[in-house]
Write an enzyme that holds these catalytic residues in place. Structure first.
Site, PDB file in Angstrom:
ATOM      1  N   LYS A 195       0.839  -1.200   0.000  1.00 19.08           N
ATOM      2  CA  LYS A 195       0.000   0.000   0.000  1.00 19.08           C
ATOM      3  C   LYS A 195       0.875   1.252   0.000  1.00 19.08           C
ATOM      4  CE  LYS A 195      -3.830  -2.353   2.252  1.00 19.08           C
ATOM      5  NZ  LYS A 195      -4.566  -2.669   3.468  1.00 19.08           N
TER       6      LYS A 195
ATOM      7  N   GLN B 217      -4.573  -1.406   9.592  1.00 16.92           N
ATOM      8  CA  GLN B 217      -4.435  -2.707   8.938  1.00 16.92           C
ATOM      9  C   GLN B 217      -5.043  -3.805   9.810  1.00 16.92           C
ATOM     10  OE1 GLN B 217      -3.228  -3.294   5.787  1.00 16.92           O
ATOM     11  NE2 GLN B 217      -3.850  -5.407   6.107  1.00 16.92           N
TER      12      GLN B 217
ATOM     13  N   ASP C 239     -11.065   3.048   4.297  1.00 16.16           N
ATOM     14  CA  ASP C 239     -11.442   1.643   4.109  1.00 16.16           C
ATOM     15  C   ASP C 239     -12.952   1.477   4.014  1.00 16.16           C
ATOM     16  OD1 ASP C 239      -9.453  -0.213   3.710  1.00 16.16           O
ATOM     17  OD2 ASP C 239      -8.943  -0.384   5.836  1.00 16.16           O
TER      18      ASP C 239
END
Ligand code: NDP
Length: 279
Positions: free
Chosen positions: A49, A92, A115
């Site tokens: 990422k 994460q 997200d």
């Protein structure tokens, strides 16, 4: 002829478009990534990422912690929420044992929730208001649109009902005027349900579970699954080789949904900045 829905190529195009867009913004978008614990797979995902962000011109700051308490993590999120220079915040997953994932995700400012996992953003998806959309289903929809632009009236089966993939995917397809069945481990006669579907999205986590005789001729098949076989190779939830000739379009694994998930994270970061700064 079957169309191979090449997520690797589509993600490349999405990143190129984002890179051009970023050049027109008043400053680089900024993404904060929090990595807690020592899960090697998570470390690889975060590195990927970081690299993808850098390549399109997004500045990323990674906060790595071998160990961190719930309170410390909440304090960090609070400071990133308040920091006007931070456009997006990503924690994460999975978090190490002992940390309350729900509380952590709900602490993120919904405007910075790149997200799309915050309850407010999931709710906005339900009522069709603009908000960050979870990256994987968002990427899946773009792949489906490669095969067919107008999905009105199609029947879709989404296998899997997780909050990060299955549920938002079903919601997105409903918004596209599909008739959607959300299937899961308790669903009866899944093969028969799939055989009637114009679109099948498999987000299960079971290698090659979706067989060729589950697939209607001409269906669009999206394989979200990432499974590692004993020989170390990756495979999806769909028996790709067997299903290929029956489908109108199908995603491979790897190089299908995976690269799109990262591209959508980058897109969500840029969109979060644009929304916050009213650009
Ligand atoms: P979860 O484990 O959270 O959800 C799996 C879902 O599959 C559950 O809803 C479960 O049903 C359902 N399921 C399990 N077994 C069966 C079965 N035999 N028949 C029907 N349904 C079943 O997984 P995720 O949604 O997080 O991920 C799914 C897969 O996608 C994984 O392989 C994951 O690695 C991959 N993934 C890939 C991403 C990418 O970028 N390519 C991103 C995210 C995930 P129930 O609810 O009843 O338990």
């Amino acid at each position: 002829m079957t169309l191979l829905l090449n997520g690797f190529e589509l993600a490349k195009q999405c990143r190129a478009a984002l890179s051009e867009k970023i050049k027109t913004l008043p400053r680089a978008p900024r993404l904060a990534v929090i990595l807690a614990g020592s899960d090697p797979a998570s470390a690889v995902y975060v590195r990927n990422k970081e690299k993808a962000a850098r390549e399109v011109g997004i500045e990323s700051a990674v906060y790595r912690f071998e160990s961190i308490t719930q309170k410390e993590l909440l304090t960090l999120i609070d400071s990133l929420n308040k920091n006007t220079d931070t456009d997006g915040i990503l924690v994460q997953l999975p978090l190490p044992e002992g940390l309350d994932e729900k509380e952590i995700l709900q602490a993120i400012d919904p405007a910075k929730d790149v997200d799309g996992f915050h309850p407010l953003n999931l709710g906005k998806l339900m009522i069709e208001e603009p908000a960050p959309i979870a990256c994987t289903p968002k990427g899946c929809l773009k792949l489906i649109h490669l095969a067919r632009q107008n999905l009105t009236g199609l029947s879709a089966v989404v296998i899997g009902r997780s909050v990060i993939v299955g549920k938002p995917m079903a919601q997105l397809l409903l918004k596209e005027n599909c008739t959607v069945t959300a299937a899961h481990s308790k669903t009866k006669d899944l093969p028969e349900l799939c055989r009637k579907a114009d679109i099948v999205v498999a987000a299960i986590g079971k290698p090659k579970m979706v067989k060729a005789d589950w697939i209607k001729d001409g269906a669009i098949v999206i394989d979200v699954g990432i499974n590692r076989l004993k020989d170390g190779k990756l495979c999806g939830d769909v028996d790709f080789e067997a299903c290929f000739n029956k489908c109108d379009a199908i995603t491979p694994v790897p190089k299908g949904v995976g690269p799109m998930t990262i591209a959508m994270l980058l897109e969500n970061t840029v969109e979060a900045m644009e929304r916050r700064l009213s650009l």
